[in-house]
Design a protein around this motif. Structure first.
Motif, mmCIF file in Angstrom:
data_model
loop_
_atom_site.group_PDB
_atom_site.id
_atom_site.type_symbol
_atom_site.label_atom_id
_atom_site.label_comp_id
_atom_site.label_asym_id
_atom_site.label_seq_id
_atom_site.Cartn_x
_atom_site.Cartn_y
_atom_site.Cartn_z
ATOM 1 N N THR A 49 3.379 -3.590 -3.150
ATOM 2 C CA THR A 49 3.582 -2.370 -3.925
ATOM 3 C C THR A 49 4.986 -2.305 -4.506
ATOM 4 O O THR A 49 5.173 -2.008 -5.677
ATOM 5 N N THR B 87 -3.545 -2.793 -4.050
ATOM 6 C CA THR B 87 -2.220 -2.541 -4.611
ATOM 7 C C THR B 87 -2.341 -2.257 -6.097
ATOM 8 O O THR B 87 -2.946 -3.046 -6.836
ATOM 9 N N LYS C 107 -6.596 -2.035 3.733
ATOM 10 C CA LYS C 107 -6.209 -0.765 3.122
ATOM 11 C C LYS C 107 -6.574 -0.787 1.634
ATOM 12 O O LYS C 107 -7.278 -1.679 1.170
ATOM 13 N N GLU C 108 -6.062 0.199 0.890
ATOM 14 C CA GLU C 108 -6.353 0.296 -0.544
ATOM 15 C C GLU C 108 -5.715 -0.880 -1.303
ATOM 16 O O GLU C 108 -4.731 -1.468 -0.852
ATOM 17 N N GLY D 35 0.822 -1.200 0.000
ATOM 18 C CA GLY D 35 0.000 0.000 0.000
ATOM 19 C C GLY D 35 0.853 1.246 0.000
ATOM 20 O O GLY D 35 2.037 1.216 -0.312
ATOM 21 N N SER E 112 -1.916 -5.436 0.854
ATOM 22 C CA SER E 112 -2.482 -4.179 1.333
ATOM 23 C C SER E 112 -3.992 -4.312 1.539
ATOM 24 O O SER E 112 -4.533 -3.902 2.567
ATOM 25 N N TRP F 59 -9.639 -9.051 -1.426
ATOM 26 C CA TRP F 59 -8.188 -9.028 -1.287
ATOM 27 C C TRP F 59 -7.505 -10.199 -1.985
ATOM 28 O O TRP F 59 -6.277 -10.216 -2.098
#
Length: 170
Positions: free
Chosen positions: A115, A91, A88-89, A35, A83, A65
């Protein structure tokens, strides 16, 4: 005639040499970014092979995910967007994204979509933080570096044993 070895064999050799020295601080940790701002450390012996992002085949009825299935030299790996797994956001899948094949050593064809690879880290250059009692079993340790970045240490075996990580179906 010299003997040719594969990159995977060479990485295994290096990991064994580093693990055999008993000195993890001599760059025995691999740093990755998941991320925008999550930095992770893995023992080099557990990190597995790093490969450029290959096309991923999506799988229906899986969690958001779960990035898909990757074909790496004829072997299929389940790829998890690390990520997104962390909540979270997603990748971005671009030239700097990598697949980290983490499960081979532990009998599982699992890969983490990250990332970017940061490189080898020296644990002596990091400051240990107090343990977080709410952290999952696969991420109990945390460190900070001299630039103020927070690094968490990923325990691969524990991550692969986590039921949430293995439960990809919706």
């Amino acid at each position: 005639m010299t003997k040719k070895i594969s990159l995977h064999d060479f990485q295994s050799y290096l990991a064994a040499r580093l693990a055999g020295t008993g000195n993890q601080s001599a760059a025995g940790l691999l740093g990755i970014q998941a991320g925008a701002n999550d930095y992770w450390l893995l023992d080099l012996a557990d990190s597995g092979e790093i490969v450029p992002l290959t096309p991923l085949t999506t799988v229906p009825l899986t969690r958001p995910w779960f990035a898909g299935i990757a074909n790496i030299r004829g072997n299929l790996y389940s790829a998890v967007d690390f990520s997104a797994f962390l909540g979270k956001e997603a990748t971005p899948q671009n030239a700097s994204s990598r697949l980290l094949l983490i499960g081979t050593r532990h009998g599982s064809n699992a890969a983490l979509l990250v990332t970017r690879m940061i490189g080898l880290r020296n644990v002596e250059a990091l400051n240990c933080e107090a343990p977080d009692p709410t952290a999952p079993a696969w991420a109990p340790e945390a460190y900070t570096d001299n630039e103020g970045r927070r690094w968490k240490k990923l325990k691969v075996r524990e991550l692969l044993a986590d039921e949430a990580f293995m439960d990809i179906g919706v």
